[in-house]
Scaffold this active site. Sequence first.
Site, PDB file in Angstrom:
ATOM      1  CD  GLU A 187      -2.787   1.048   2.570  1.00 14.09           C
ATOM      2  OE1 GLU A 187      -2.606   0.151   3.420  1.00 14.09           O
ATOM      3  OE2 GLU A 187      -3.723   1.869   2.639  1.00 14.09           O
ATOM      4  CG  ASN A 220      -7.512   2.254   5.911  1.00 15.61           C
ATOM      5  OD1 ASN A 220      -8.320   1.348   5.793  1.00 15.61           O
ATOM      6  ND2 ASN A 220      -6.911   2.515   7.054  1.00 15.61           N
ATOM      7  CG  ASN A 236      -9.316  -2.030   2.339  1.00 15.05           C
ATOM      8  OD1 ASN A 236      -8.904  -3.158   2.598  1.00 15.05           O
ATOM      9  ND2 ASN A 236      -9.142  -0.995   3.160  1.00 15.05           N
ATOM     10  CD  GLU A 237      -9.706  -2.838   6.798  1.00 20.52           C
ATOM     11  OE1 GLU A 237      -9.693  -1.701   7.306  1.00 20.52           O
ATOM     12  OE2 GLU A 237      -8.901  -3.739   7.105  1.00 20.52           O
ATOM     13  CE1 TYR A 296      -2.467  -5.670   9.524  1.00 19.44           C
ATOM     14  CE2 TYR A 296      -4.789  -5.088   9.363  1.00 19.44           C
ATOM     15  CZ  TYR A 296      -3.539  -5.202   8.786  1.00 19.44           C
ATOM     16  OH  TYR A 296      -3.353  -4.852   7.469  1.00 19.44           O
ATOM     17  CD  GLU A 310      -5.401  -4.703   4.830  1.00 18.40           C
ATOM     18  OE1 GLU A 310      -5.189  -4.305   5.986  1.00 18.40           O
ATOM     19  OE2 GLU A 310      -5.965  -4.025   3.952  1.00 18.40           O
TER      20      GLU A 310
HETATM   21  O1  AHR Z   1      -2.542  -2.179   6.586  1.00 15.72           O
HETATM   22  C1  AHR Z   1      -2.876  -0.999   7.211  1.00 15.72           C
HETATM   23  C2  AHR Z   1      -4.362  -0.724   7.140  1.00 15.72           C
HETATM   24  O2  AHR Z   1      -5.063  -1.653   7.929  1.00 15.72           O
HETATM   25  C3  AHR Z   1      -4.983  -0.865   5.780  1.00 15.72           C
HETATM   26  O3  AHR Z   1      -4.811   0.291   5.024  1.00 15.72           O
HETATM   27  C4  AHR Z   1      -6.424  -1.107   6.106  1.00 15.72           C
HETATM   28  O4  AHR Z   1      -7.079  -1.870   5.129  1.00 15.72           O
HETATM   29  C5  AHR Z   1      -6.373  -1.800   7.446  1.00 15.72           C
HETATM   30  O5  AHR Z   1      -7.268  -1.243   8.337  1.00 15.72           O
END
Ligand code: AHR
Length: 501
Positions: A27, A72, A172-173, A244, A292
């Site tokens: 990114e 993002n 995305n998201e 994450y 991700e």
């Molecule tokens: O990887 C960092 C961010 O984490 C990404 O831009 C987003 O998709 C996620 O929230």
Amino acid sequence: MKLAKIVLDKDYVISKIDEKVFSSFVEPLGRCVYGGIYEPGHPTADEKGFRKDVLELTKPLNLTLNRYPGGNYTSTFRWEDGIGPKEERKRRPEVAWQCIETNQFGLNEFYEWSKLNGSDVMMTVNLATRGVLEAMDCVEYCNFTEGTYWSDLRIKHGYRDPHGYKYWCLTNEIDGVWQVGQTTGTAYGRLAREASKGMKLLDDNIKTVLAGSSSPGQASFPSFDADALEESYDFIDYLSIHQYIGNAKNDTPNYLAKSLITDQYFKTAIATIDYIKAKKGSNKKVNISFDEFNTWHSIAEEARFDDKWKVVKPLLEDVYTMEDALALGSMLLTVLKHADRVEIACMSELVNCISHIRTRDGGGAWVLPPYYTFLMYSKYGRGTSLLTSVDSPKYDSTDFADVPYLDEAAVMDDNGDITVFAINRSIDEALPVQIDLRGFGNYAVDKHIVLESENAKDTNTEEDPNRVVPHNNGNAQMDGSTVTASLPKLSWNVIRLKAIK
Ligand code: AHR
């Protein structure tokens, strides 16, 4: 510590492992692109500005796909800004990470870089603030052969052959409140369906990825995913989920148990997909794109509003340690254990920003301990995922009960050789392990690789890059059809067993 036992049986397999689970994510965030893979003027940069020292570190990972550009970043991404003569490209405020995007590195630069790296691109289109037509235009530019406005423009830009991108993320998201363009599962599902329909009418070879939940902790998980699938099920190919994990409590045993959440996350997402499939009476099988995931400690909200509107600023440069190597390792093993439904997995991200490859502007490049976990997963994790029957001693942590000290996965490659990946989650004791190979025939221990360190917080730096590196001195031994080994405390182990023909 009590003995942990693994039984493998020749007839018990989970599934062939998809090559796309060995993928990553790039990114234009912080110094991932600018100052990471791309730094014109750097002593190792080639004529296109790609850092060769970074390529030397990314190539051995043997990545199948690199997801690009977000993240993002996608929610206000105008793909057209990053094509054509560099001097004519627009500078824009990039609101997701509060930077200035010069667009000196764009879609075609990433195509070039990926070719050098030996990986394919998984492209993301912006459906958050743009629409179906812009997504279709991007497919036309990248994949249409010739004779149309966008395909001829690509040819004019120097790319006679189409890029031929097969995998496309439908934004995305979009479930996240931090996203410009956030919406409901139903509204998004309708938009994604029409975008996917249009994109596939242009190129019927492509596969599309519906953006599901950005975290298992989202209050809208899994209803957002169900609503989006309800609208789009027969038109898309994958459901994307993200995760994450971090160690905010500075509690290593608890942190290392967090892959149990990943496991449940997969099970719930799969159940959600299959519920919609059943509801619709569809024959289509939708699988998971875990596009991700990683460990992550810094706070994105704080970081991005510091030092606004710089062209390049360091963001989310977490210093990853030995314990992060194990936490990531457990997520990777969870992917292998769900090989029948998880077909894409992109470790996030590739360089500098929440990454295990680190660079200094104008200076060196080095790797942090989790780099080695991913490297070994990618090197030895290809083939068929085997079902493991496990009996391990367990512990209770702050948030989890009955956590097995042993985490494991087993893979048989196309030559019949077996790799057993094994993590000892204990912070203070070695774990004796016995692996019973039932019906496999004759095998010998080829090697037992170990990644370990005295302290959970040990890491590598530019000055001391080899503090935490794998060694080959594990003590696995074969006796008949049984392997025995002692897994050092807090260690990642790769036990390679060669078939004797
Ligand atoms: O990887 C960092 C961010 O984490 C990404 O831009 C987003 O998709 C996620 O929230």
